[in-house]
Design an enzyme around this catalytic site. Structure first.
Site, PDB file in Angstrom:
ATOM      1  N   HIS A  28     -30.499  73.898  19.669  1.00  0.00           N
ATOM      2  CA  HIS A  28     -30.104  75.605  20.251  1.00  0.00           C
ATOM      3  C   HIS A  28     -28.652  75.436  20.728  1.00  0.00           C
ATOM      4  CE1 HIS A  28     -32.184  74.118  23.961  1.00  0.00           C
ATOM      5  NE2 HIS A  28     -32.904  74.671  23.585  1.00  0.00           N
ATOM      6  N   HIS A  51     -44.395  84.668  22.362  1.00  0.00           N
ATOM      7  CA  HIS A  51     -44.959  85.422  23.314  1.00  0.00           C
ATOM      8  C   HIS A  51     -45.809  86.745  23.609  1.00  0.00           C
ATOM      9  CE1 HIS A  51     -43.428  82.527  26.467  1.00  0.00           C
ATOM     10  NE2 HIS A  51     -42.110  83.199  25.536  1.00  0.00           N
ATOM     11  N   ASP A  55     -35.877  78.579  16.618  1.00  0.00           N
ATOM     12  CA  ASP A  55     -36.381  78.027  18.270  1.00  0.00           C
ATOM     13  C   ASP A  55     -37.382  79.337  18.136  1.00  0.00           C
ATOM     14  OD1 ASP A  55     -37.474  77.151  20.843  1.00  0.00           O
ATOM     15  OD2 ASP A  55     -35.607  78.186  21.793  1.00  0.00           O
ATOM     16  N   ASP A  70     -37.937  69.250  25.750  1.00  0.00           N
ATOM     17  CA  ASP A  70     -37.468  70.810  24.916  1.00  0.00           C
ATOM     18  C   ASP A  70     -38.265  71.614  25.717  1.00  0.00           C
ATOM     19  OD1 ASP A  70     -35.539  72.504  23.510  1.00  0.00           O
ATOM     20  OD2 ASP A  70     -37.636  73.368  22.969  1.00  0.00           O
ATOM     21  N   ASN A 124     -33.944  81.019  25.910  1.00  0.00           N
ATOM     22  CA  ASN A 124     -32.734  80.654  26.359  1.00  0.00           C
ATOM     23  C   ASN A 124     -32.662  78.798  25.764  1.00  0.00           C
ATOM     24  OD1 ASN A 124     -31.711  78.618  29.086  1.00  0.00           O
ATOM     25  ND2 ASN A 124     -33.834  77.743  29.543  1.00  0.00           N
ATOM     26  N   ASN A 136     -44.366  71.108  24.584  1.00  0.00           N
ATOM     27  CA  ASN A 136     -44.468  72.131  26.078  1.00  0.00           C
ATOM     28  C   ASN A 136     -45.465  72.898  26.134  1.00  0.00           C
ATOM     29  OD1 ASN A 136     -43.016  74.133  23.997  1.00  0.00           O
ATOM     30  ND2 ASN A 136     -42.181  74.657  26.095  1.00  0.00           N
ATOM     31  N   HIS A 149     -42.103  76.869  18.222  1.00  0.00           N
ATOM     32  CA  HIS A 149     -43.279  76.805  19.506  1.00  0.00           C
ATOM     33  C   HIS A 149     -44.672  76.858  18.996  1.00  0.00           C
ATOM     34  CE1 HIS A 149     -40.486  75.318  22.855  1.00  0.00           C
ATOM     35  NE2 HIS A 149     -39.845  76.104  22.303  1.00  0.00           N
ATOM     36  N   LEU A 150     -46.041  76.080  18.837  1.00  0.00           N
ATOM     37  CA  LEU A 150     -47.041  76.182  18.058  1.00  0.00           C
ATOM     38  C   LEU A 150     -47.460  76.671  19.090  1.00  0.00           C
ATOM     39  CD1 LEU A 150     -47.926  73.909  14.756  1.00  0.00           C
ATOM     40  CD2 LEU A 150     -46.195  76.669  14.858  1.00  0.00           C
ATOM     41  N   ARG A 151     -47.643  76.448  20.273  1.00  0.00           N
ATOM     42  CA  ARG A 151     -48.741  76.627  21.765  1.00  0.00           C
ATOM     43  C   ARG A 151     -49.627  76.227  21.819  1.00  0.00           C
ATOM     44  NH1 ARG A 151     -43.629  78.452  24.196  1.00  0.00           N
ATOM     45  NH2 ARG A 151     -43.397  80.311  24.096  1.00  0.00           N
TER      46      ARG A 151
END
Length: 410
Positions: A224, A300, A296, A162, A269, A104, A72-74
């Site tokens: 995952h 944050h 994964d 995802d 998760n 996402n 997740h590169l955000r």
């Protein structure tokens, strides 16, 4: 730039080779590989001169750049957690040459414009190839299919919802059929929303998506994987010849639920599972039921993770620690051989993506990693290349720090 990586333990699954070798590099490409089996490529004319840099790799592993199927590169939308550039720096430090970023974001990567935006950002990043995964439904709302065909033309590598499952089975079947028609795998986050966080919630969707893969002929990749029940379902499906692959992450074969202790950096998760599940994941890696190790990587901000366990968001980072944790927990314990680990982290992910597996061969890009497998070090919150430090392994010690020469091709 001319570089000689001398006397390393070369591990190259693409050429089925593991042993002592010297790699000669010129202008970002591998010129020659010398091993006990002979030379691949011609020894460069400058080999006997002093006009090159020599890296002593004695006692260290030398292997192709790794591939992470799940990052997740955000960016766009959550750049305070991570952005494409910082995520690529983290990937490079961890030994990854290619990464797949999940959709996402905000806005969601559900259309060609957002896909093109991310690809453009990746093109300006730090030498790591970024593959974009496109969302299955508009806005990841689970109501109507996204423009999968348009995103395929824009260059996505896979389709995924995802962060959640497509709960409507008919819509999921349609999404898998669209992925199949565009030559793309479907990366499934298996979780029944009504049973979120439970083992059976994961296993129900694993079973459903296996059935849908068999019906549609879509290449299904399960993300995952974390439970013994999921492992059994995958093993049985592979035995029946269904075209599925699976990944797990280092925290699922290293930590169990007893270690959570309300630590928000161990909240993710799927959640950490039982000791029995951890043992099943390790066995599945060893026998080939689980094909790949992914991170994964889910950054944050510190304040978000400090909001208290119940309010802290799910997710942990992993790009910079994955190799060391995997080497320590799988190779040093005999679950995987050295070449088996590189298969799980490089060759199998390449196969799942449908791209050529990286190799240490004459003429190939010099995207190689040197890892000091004898160096033991503690993982601490300072010094991450990622913008975030929410690692589940803080305070733990592992072997196998990747050492990347900054003046190599990537």
């Amino acid at each position: 730039m001319k570089i000689c990586v001398r006397d390393g333990h070369v591990i190259d699954p693409a050429n089925s080779f593991e042993g002592l070798g010297t790699v000669w590099i010129e202008d970002g490409a591998i010129a020659c590989v010398e091993t006990g089996q002979g030379c691949s490529g011609a020894l460069p004319h400058w080999a006997g001169s002093n006009g090159h840099k020599t890296i002593d790799a004695k006692g260290k592993w030398v292997f192709p750049g790794l591939i992470d199927l799940h990052v997740h590169l955000r960016e766009p939308g959550f750049e305070y957690k991570e952005d494409v550039a910082s995520g690529c720096r983290a990937a490079k430090r961890g030994g990854f040459a290619k990464i797949c970023c999940m959709p996402n974001t905000n806005p969601v990567a559900d259309c060609p414009d957002v896909v093109s935006y991310i690809r453009a950002k990746a093109g300006a990043a730090d030498g790591v190839d970024v593959f974009v995964v496109g969302a299955a439904t508009n806005g990841q709302m689970g109501k109507e299919l996204a423009d999968i065909g348009g995103m395929a033309k824009a260059g996505i590598c896979a389709v995924s919802e995802d962060g959640k499952s497509v709960m409507n089975a008919r819509l999921m079947r349609d999404a898998m059929a669209m992925a199949r028609d565009n030559g793309l795998p479907f990366f499934s986050h298996a979780e029944d929303e009504s049973l979120a966080g439970t083992s059976i919630g994961e296993e129900l969707i694993v079973a459903r998506d296996i059935l849908l893969a068999a019906e549609t002929g879509c290449r299904l990749h399960l993300c995952h994987v974390s439970t013994a029940g999921s492992v059994r379902l995958i093993r049985e499906a592979k035995g029946r010849g269904i075209d599925i692959t699976a990944e797990t992450a280092p925290h699922y074969f290293t930590l169990d639920e007893s270690s959570v202790c309300q630590n928000p950096n161990r909240k993710m998760n799927p959640p950490l599972r039982s000791e029995k599940d951890v043992a099943a994941i390790r066995e599945a890696l060893g026998d080939g039921t689980i094909d790949a190790i992914a991170t994964d990587h889910a950054p944050h901000a510190k304040l978000e993770k400090e909001a208290g366990f119940s309010d802290a968001p799910n997710g942990v980072i992993g790009l910079e620690t994955s190799f060391a944790v995997s080497y320590t927990m799988l190779v040093k314990t005999g679950v995987l051989s050295p070449i088996g680990l590189i298969v799980k982290m490089c060759s199998s992910p390449a196969r799942i993506l449908g791209v050529k597996a990286p190799s240490i061969s004459a003429g190939e890009p010099a995207n190689i990693v040197i890892a000091d497998i004898d160096e033991e070090y503690a993982i601490c919150s300072e010094g991450f290349a990622s913008k975030s430090a929410n690692s589940p392994f803080l305070g733990m010690r592992f072997f196998g720090r990747p050492v990347l020469a900054s003046d190599m091709h990537w």
